[in-house]
Design a protein around this motif. Structure first.
Motif, PDB file in Angstrom:
ATOM      1  N   GLU A 225       0.824  -1.211   0.000  1.00 42.75           N
ATOM      2  CA  GLU A 225       0.000   0.000   0.000  1.00 42.75           C
ATOM      3  C   GLU A 225       0.860   1.264   0.000  1.00 42.75           C
ATOM      4  OE1 GLU A 225      -3.718  -1.894   2.593  1.00 42.75           O
ATOM      5  OE2 GLU A 225      -2.549  -0.193   3.346  1.00 42.75           O
ATOM      6  N   GLU A 226       0.264   2.354  -0.472  1.00 41.76           N
ATOM      7  CA  GLU A 226       0.935   3.651  -0.457  1.00 41.76           C
ATOM      8  C   GLU A 226       0.402   4.469   0.720  1.00 41.76           C
ATOM      9  OE1 GLU A 226       1.675   7.581  -3.312  1.00 41.76           O
ATOM     10  OE2 GLU A 226       0.746   5.758  -4.117  1.00 41.76           O
ATOM     11  N   GLY A 227       1.271   4.823   1.637  1.00 41.43           N
ATOM     12  CA  GLY A 227       0.860   5.534   2.829  1.00 41.43           C
ATOM     13  C   GLY A 227       0.644   7.016   2.582  1.00 41.43           C
ATOM     14  N   PHE A 228      -0.168   7.643   3.431  1.00 36.94           N
ATOM     15  CA  PHE A 228      -0.441   9.072   3.298  1.00 36.94           C
ATOM     16  C   PHE A 228       0.755   9.901   3.775  1.00 36.94           C
ATOM     17  CE2 PHE A 228      -2.156  13.061   5.098  1.00 36.94           C
ATOM     18  CZ  PHE A 228      -2.686  13.605   3.933  1.00 36.94           C
ATOM     19  N   ILE A 229       1.367   9.526   4.887  1.00 35.96           N
ATOM     20  CA  ILE A 229       2.519  10.249   5.433  1.00 35.96           C
ATOM     21  C   ILE A 229       3.823   9.531   5.095  1.00 35.96           C
ATOM     22  CG2 ILE A 229       3.623  11.085   7.543  1.00 35.96           C
ATOM     23  CD1 ILE A 229       0.878  11.410   8.767  1.00 35.96           C
ATOM     24  N   GLU A 230       3.857   8.225   5.333  1.00 38.36           N
ATOM     25  CA  GLU A 230       5.051   7.439   5.027  1.00 38.36           C
ATOM     26  C   GLU A 230       4.640   6.036   4.632  1.00 38.36           C
ATOM     27  OE1 GLU A 230       7.626   6.769   8.349  1.00 38.36           O
ATOM     28  OE2 GLU A 230       5.977   6.607   9.770  1.00 38.36           O
ATOM     29  N   ASP A 231       5.504   5.396   3.837  1.00 35.46           N
ATOM     30  CA  ASP A 231       5.231   4.041   3.383  1.00 35.46           C
ATOM     31  C   ASP A 231       5.877   3.031   4.337  1.00 35.46           C
ATOM     32  OD1 ASP A 231       3.906   5.067   1.174  1.00 35.46           O
ATOM     33  OD2 ASP A 231       5.743   5.142  -0.023  1.00 35.46           O
ATOM     34  N   THR A 232       5.671   1.768   4.032  1.00 36.38           N
ATOM     35  CA  THR A 232       6.308   0.680   4.767  1.00 36.38           C
ATOM     36  C   THR A 232       7.300  -0.012   3.841  1.00 36.38           C
ATOM     37  OG1 THR A 232       4.365   0.321   6.161  1.00 36.38           O
ATOM     38  CG2 THR A 232       5.941  -1.487   5.993  1.00 36.38           C
ATOM     39  N   PHE A 233       8.531  -0.225   4.311  1.00 36.64           N
ATOM     40  CA  PHE A 233       9.563  -0.846   3.500  1.00 36.64           C
ATOM     41  C   PHE A 233       9.857  -2.245   4.015  1.00 36.64           C
ATOM     42  CE2 PHE A 233      10.478   3.384   1.949  1.00 36.64           C
ATOM     43  CZ  PHE A 233      10.953   3.148   0.668  1.00 36.64           C
ATOM     44  N   GLN A 234      10.026  -3.173   3.080  1.00 36.92           N
ATOM     45  CA  GLN A 234      10.482  -4.516   3.417  1.00 36.92           C
ATOM     46  C   GLN A 234      11.808  -4.758   2.697  1.00 36.92           C
ATOM     47  OE1 GLN A 234       7.979  -7.824   2.209  1.00 36.92           O
ATOM     48  NE2 GLN A 234       8.766  -9.095   3.862  1.00 36.92           N
ATOM     49  N   LEU A 235      12.857  -5.019   3.448  1.00 42.32           N
ATOM     50  CA  LEU A 235      14.169  -5.256   2.857  1.00 42.32           C
ATOM     51  C   LEU A 235      14.263  -6.674   2.311  1.00 42.32           C
ATOM     52  CD1 LEU A 235      16.481  -3.466   5.461  1.00 42.32           C
ATOM     53  CD2 LEU A 235      15.358  -2.538   3.437  1.00 42.32           C
ATOM     54  N   SER A 236      15.309  -6.955   1.579  1.00 41.50           N
ATOM     55  CA  SER A 236      15.475  -8.264   0.959  1.00 41.50           C
ATOM     56  C   SER A 236      15.604  -9.381   1.981  1.00 41.50           C
ATOM     57  CB  SER A 236      16.713  -8.255   0.049  1.00 41.50           C
ATOM     58  OG  SER A 236      17.873  -7.867   0.780  1.00 41.50           O
ATOM     59  N   CYS A 237      15.957  -9.022   3.224  1.00 37.69           N
ATOM     60  CA  CYS A 237      16.069 -10.024   4.283  1.00 37.69           C
ATOM     61  C   CYS A 237      14.708 -10.403   4.859  1.00 37.69           C
ATOM     62  CB  CYS A 237      16.986  -9.515   5.398  1.00 37.69           C
ATOM     63  SG  CYS A 237      16.425  -7.958   6.142  1.00 37.69           S
ATOM     64  N   GLY A 238      13.652  -9.642   4.507  1.00 37.48           N
ATOM     65  CA  GLY A 238      12.304  -9.954   4.958  1.00 37.48           C
ATOM     66  C   GLY A 238      11.794  -9.087   6.091  1.00 37.48           C
ATOM     67  N   HIS A 239      12.653  -8.330   6.768  1.00 35.22           N
ATOM     68  CA  HIS A 239      12.222  -7.488   7.878  1.00 35.22           C
ATOM     69  C   HIS A 239      11.572  -6.209   7.348  1.00 35.22           C
ATOM     70  CE1 HIS A 239      15.501  -9.868   9.990  1.00 35.22           C
ATOM     71  NE2 HIS A 239      14.389 -10.155  10.657  1.00 35.22           N
ATOM     72  N   ILE A 240      10.545  -5.736   8.062  1.00 37.04           N
ATOM     73  CA  ILE A 240       9.791  -4.569   7.615  1.00 37.04           C
ATOM     74  C   ILE A 240      10.008  -3.404   8.584  1.00 37.04           C
ATOM     75  CG2 ILE A 240       8.047  -5.909   6.391  1.00 37.04           C
ATOM     76  CD1 ILE A 240       6.202  -5.556   8.783  1.00 37.04           C
ATOM     77  N   PHE A 241       9.871  -2.193   8.046  1.00 38.92           N
ATOM     78  CA  PHE A 241      10.151  -0.985   8.816  1.00 38.92           C
ATOM     79  C   PHE A 241       9.243   0.152   8.358  1.00 38.92           C
ATOM     80  CE2 PHE A 241      13.950  -3.440   7.954  1.00 38.92           C
ATOM     81  CZ  PHE A 241      14.548  -3.583   9.190  1.00 38.92           C
ATOM     82  N   HIS A 242       9.038   1.101   9.274  1.00 38.47           N
ATOM     83  CA  HIS A 242       8.476   2.382   8.840  1.00 38.47           C
ATOM     84  C   HIS A 242       9.487   3.067   7.926  1.00 38.47           C
ATOM     85  CE1 HIS A 242       6.265   2.026  12.849  1.00 38.47           C
ATOM     86  NE2 HIS A 242       5.304   2.041  11.946  1.00 38.47           N
ATOM     87  N   GLU A 243       8.979   3.817   6.953  1.00 39.92           N
ATOM     88  CA  GLU A 243       9.867   4.456   5.974  1.00 39.92           C
ATOM     89  C   GLU A 243      10.899   5.359   6.650  1.00 39.92           C
ATOM     90  OE1 GLU A 243       9.709   7.545   2.176  1.00 39.92           O
ATOM     91  OE2 GLU A 243       7.856   6.948   3.196  1.00 39.92           O
ATOM     92  N   PHE A 244      10.449   6.256   7.545  1.00 37.23           N
ATOM     93  CA  PHE A 244      11.384   7.190   8.163  1.00 37.23           C
ATOM     94  C   PHE A 244      12.338   6.489   9.129  1.00 37.23           C
ATOM     95  CE2 PHE A 244       8.227  10.903   7.551  1.00 37.23           C
ATOM     96  CZ  PHE A 244       8.633  11.003   6.223  1.00 37.23           C
ATOM     97  N   CYS A 245      11.888   5.366   9.710  1.00 36.09           N
ATOM     98  CA  CYS A 245      12.780   4.620  10.611  1.00 36.09           C
ATOM     99  C   CYS A 245      13.942   4.005   9.840  1.00 36.09           C
ATOM    100  CB  CYS A 245      12.002   3.531  11.338  1.00 36.09           C
ATOM    101  SG  CYS A 245      10.857   4.141  12.595  1.00 36.09           S
ATOM    102  N   ILE A 246      13.641   3.323   8.727  1.00 35.21           N
ATOM    103  CA  ILE A 246      14.706   2.655   7.979  1.00 35.21           C
ATOM    104  C   ILE A 246      15.575   3.675   7.261  1.00 35.21           C
ATOM    105  CG2 ILE A 246      13.308   2.305   5.898  1.00 35.21           C
ATOM    106  CD1 ILE A 246      16.027  -0.018   7.422  1.00 35.21           C
ATOM    107  N   ARG A 247      14.984   4.786   6.827  1.00 41.99           N
ATOM    108  CA  ARG A 247      15.805   5.841   6.227  1.00 41.99           C
ATOM    109  C   ARG A 247      16.719   6.465   7.280  1.00 41.99           C
ATOM    110  NH1 ARG A 247      14.570   7.940   1.186  1.00 41.99           N
ATOM    111  NH2 ARG A 247      12.790   7.000   0.135  1.00 41.99           N
ATOM    112  N   GLY A 248      16.185   6.632   8.480  1.00 43.75           N
ATOM    113  CA  GLY A 248      17.009   7.174   9.550  1.00 43.75           C
ATOM    114  C   GLY A 248      18.188   6.280   9.886  1.00 43.75           C
ATOM    115  N   TRP A 249      18.021   4.994   9.651  1.00 41.63           N
ATOM    116  CA  TRP A 249      19.112   4.050   9.917  1.00 41.63           C
ATOM    117  C   TRP A 249      20.056   3.925   8.719  1.00 41.63           C
ATOM    118  CZ3 TRP A 249      21.896   1.153  13.074  1.00 41.63           C
ATOM    119  CH2 TRP A 249      22.604   0.074  12.542  1.00 41.63           C
ATOM    120  N   CYS A 250      19.507   3.602   7.561  1.00 38.34           N
ATOM    121  CA  CYS A 250      20.329   3.246   6.400  1.00 38.34           C
ATOM    122  C   CYS A 250      20.904   4.448   5.653  1.00 38.34           C
ATOM    123  CB  CYS A 250      19.501   2.410   5.427  1.00 38.34           C
ATOM    124  SG  CYS A 250      18.973   0.824   6.090  1.00 38.34           S
TER     125      CYS A 250
END
Length: 313
Positions: A225-250
């Motif tokens: 799905e496409e989020g209104f504020i932020e999307d949800t990302f799933q990395l190739s390893c299978g773990h999922i994150f809030h968009e701003f959380c994973i961007r803040g990390w990676c």
């Protein structure tokens, strides 16, 4: 006239005429000192070469200490010149940036790490990137605007438009470099309290599939799905994150691994601009600015010290 003092004539001159007179006086003062000037040039070249070799070796052998010292000098050296030359506009902007960034670093170094910190870090440094990028581009356009003579059509003096362009370009590059370097520091500190990073080499938490592996909060938007504020990302390893959380990390800290399992992941689809990508040319430009701001004043000071000790003027 006997009552007219030469200083009064200088006060009546324009800035350009005054500079020309001072330049001519300097030539007269140093006339016949060619040998001394040649010696000073040789000292300058030798110091630059030795300093460059030392800095390159330091960076290659002790990368972390070199980056830390360079960042401290990037932060302190402009402050010295700002106070000395009364650049209050730069000082006010420098002060605001320092206060907010200090608070962000404080939050990023807390243990345990707040679940809101990674996205706060990402949002702040993304804002710094966007502002510095916009200001830098406007400064570059102002310089090109002046070089092609378009300032004449708007009755703007060439020196005024060029000054504005150079200042804006410097602001954009300087705060862009500072934001990028401080962002990496924040990411390194956050790495010690998130997911994989522990002595045993195993994830320190077990999370369900509907929980963000960075902040531990519930995922409200599905991956498809496409989020209104932020999307949800799933990395190739299978773990999922809030968009701003994973961007803040990676992206903020240029981390190419999953923060939960440490598996290498492909982040190309998340990276859209030079701040997020590690372009060679962009990295060289940032290194050049670090050298210019942090180390060039130190090297020039050493040169002046050598000249003074040898009695050269």
């Amino acid at each position: 006239m006997a009552g007219v003092h030469p200083q009064d004539d200088l006060l009546k001159m324009t800035h350009r005429e005054n500079w020309k007179v001072q330049h001519e006086r300097l030539h007269v003062k140093h006339q016949g000192h060619e040998a001394m000037h040649a010696e000073m040039v040789l000292i300058l070249i030798a110091t630059l070469v030795v300093a460059q070799i030392v800095l390159v070796q330091w960076k290659q052998r002790h990368h972390r200490s070199y980056n830390l010292v360079t960042l401290v000098q990037m932060w302190v050296v402009p402050l010295y010149f700002t106070i000395k030359l009364y650049w209050w506009r730069f000082l006010s902007m420098w002060g605001m940036f320092s206060v907010v960034t200090s608070y962000v670093i404080f939050r990023a170094t807390r243990k345990p790490l707040s679940c809101r910190t990674p996205r706060m870090v990402y949002k702040w440094f993304l804002l710094i990137y966007k502002l510095s990028y916009a200001v830098g581009v406007l400064g570059y356009l102002a310089i090109m605007f002046t070089m092609f003579g378009f300032n004449v059509f708007f009755r703007i003096k060439a020196e005024d438009s060029m000054d504005v362009g150079v200042i804006m370009l410097f602001y954009g590059l300087y705060y862009g470099v500072m934001g990028r370097d401080f962002a990496e520091i924040c990411s390194d500190y956050m790495a010690s309290t998130i997911g994989y990073y522990n002595r045993g080499g195993m994830p320190s938490r077990n999370l369900t599939n509907d929980i963000c592996a960075v902040c531990g909060q519930k995922i409200l938007v599905d991956v498809e799905e496409e989020g209104f504020i932020e999307d949800t990302f799933q990395l190739s390893c299978g773990h999922i994150f809030h968009e701003f959380c994973i961007r803040g990390w990676c992206i903020v800290g240029k981390k190419q691994t999953c923060p939960y399992c440490n598996e290498k992941v492909d982040l190309k689809r998340m990276m859209n601009n030079p701040w997020e990508k590690t372009h060679v040319l962009y990295g060289q430009l940032l290194d050049w600015l670090r050298y210019l701001v942090a180390w060039q004043p130190i090297i020039i000071g050493i040169v002046h010290g050598i000249n003074f000790s040898l009695g050269l003027e």
